[in-house]
Design an enzyme around this catalytic site. Structure first.
Site, PDB file in Angstrom:
ATOM      1  CG  LEU A   1      -1.884  -1.156   1.370  1.00  9.27           C
ATOM      2  CD1 LEU A   1      -2.541  -1.152   2.747  1.00  9.27           C
ATOM      3  CD2 LEU A   1      -2.949  -1.118   0.269  1.00  9.27           C
TER       4      LEU A   1
ATOM      5  CD  GLU B   1      15.700   6.788 -14.194  1.00  7.35           C
ATOM      6  OE1 GLU B   1      16.829   7.234 -14.467  1.00  7.35           O
ATOM      7  OE2 GLU B   1      14.837   6.556 -15.056  1.00  7.35           O
TER       8      GLU B   1
END
Length: 299
Positions: free
Chosen positions: A215, A271
């Site tokens: 979550l 990244e």
């Protein structure tokens, strides 16, 4: 509609020619919304445009691109003082769009842009790595990282998120686990990991749900470690069965440290970051983001 707040839409250059998006911007402007558009060309442009958004007193900054673009904009927003920080909106224009897909952002441009401008803002968590790098969705290490960094651009363009899985199957013979030690509050694990997923969000690599219970506003990070020597049966097990997988170690942590005798590469929302030591901690409620009302990733 008079004096509407400014929205700055920061577009990854690859999505600048999207005709559906151009039509959506035109429609919303005709309705009276003040939408300014900036296009990124090279690394650092996103941060510069976020600074411009602050100078222009924009209330919302929309990241138009894939997970890497969202990461760049979220990182720039996190660096601002809380009182100056615009709300983050998301426009899915990348290959995989893992974060946008899992939180339920519409794939169609007009409803996605409308949500990004007028949707209800919700405080969400961000994760900080080694004090100066961030991820909003997931950090992945091991085999999954090698797949996402090595998948050819042409394959991604042709097949989208499925390309990561296909390229992964092509590379299964080259599997090498990463030997490492992972520790956190009341947690310690040491061994050989084929795949490591540290999730604020749930999926990465074009739809692989590495942290299916995560979550984005619970102040926790979900850790999944695939320890099996055979990756393919483990992945198939996790995709086709609901019972506990003996080859996956899971935990919920507010922070964790990873140490390896060899260099490892983690993908932070696409990244790459290479090193032998990583410290990762959650930043609860670090950003306000406009999300769908029934977003499955909210507590």
């Amino acid at each position: 509609m008079q004096n509407t707040p400014l929205t700055l839409l920061i577009l990854n250059g690859k999505g600048a020619g999207n005709e559906e998006l151009r039509a959506a911007v035109t429609t919303l402007r005709e309705e009276g919304f003040d939408v300014a558009v900036r296009v990124t060309w090279e690394k650092g442009d996103g941060e510069r445009y976020v600074q411009e958004a602050v100078a222009l007193q924009a209330t919302t900054v929309v990241a138009g691109g894939g997970d890497g673009t969202i990461n760049e904009i979220a990182t720039a927003l996190a660096a601002l003082p809380a009182g100056q920080r615009p709300v983050l909106g998301i426009l899915p224009l990348g290959t995989a769009n893992d974060f946008a897909t899992s939180v339920g952002i519409p794939a169609e441009m007009e409803p996605a842009l409308r949500l990004a401008i007028v949707g209800k803002q919700t405080a969400i968590d961000l994760a900080c790595v080694n004090g100066d790098r961030y991820f909003i969705n997931m950090a992945t290490g091991g085999f999954g990282t090698r797949i996402t960094t090595e998948t050819p651009e042409k394959l991604k363009s042709a097949l989208g998120g499925v390309s990561y899985f296909i390229h992964g199957l092509m590379r299964v013979d080259a599997l090498k686990p990463d030997s490492c030690e992972i520790s956190g509050p009341d947690f310690h694990w040491q061994g050989d990991a084929l795949v490591i997923g540290i999730g604020n969000g749930r999926q990465a690599g074009g739809g692989q749900k590495l942290c299916p219970e995560a979550l984005i506003n619970d102040g926790q990070l979900n850790l999944s470690i695939v320890t099996a020597q055979e990756l393919l049966p483990t992945l198939l097990h996790s995709l086709t069965r609901d019972d506990e997988n003996p080859n996956i170690v899971s935990a919920q942590l507010t922070s964790l440290a990873i140490r390896s005798p060899n260099e490892m590469t983690f993908n932070l929302d696409g990244e790459p970051l290479t090193g032998s030591e990583f410290t990762i901690e959650v930043m609860p409620g670090a950003l306000n983001c406009r999300l769908p009302p029934q977003c499955a990733l909210l507590a």
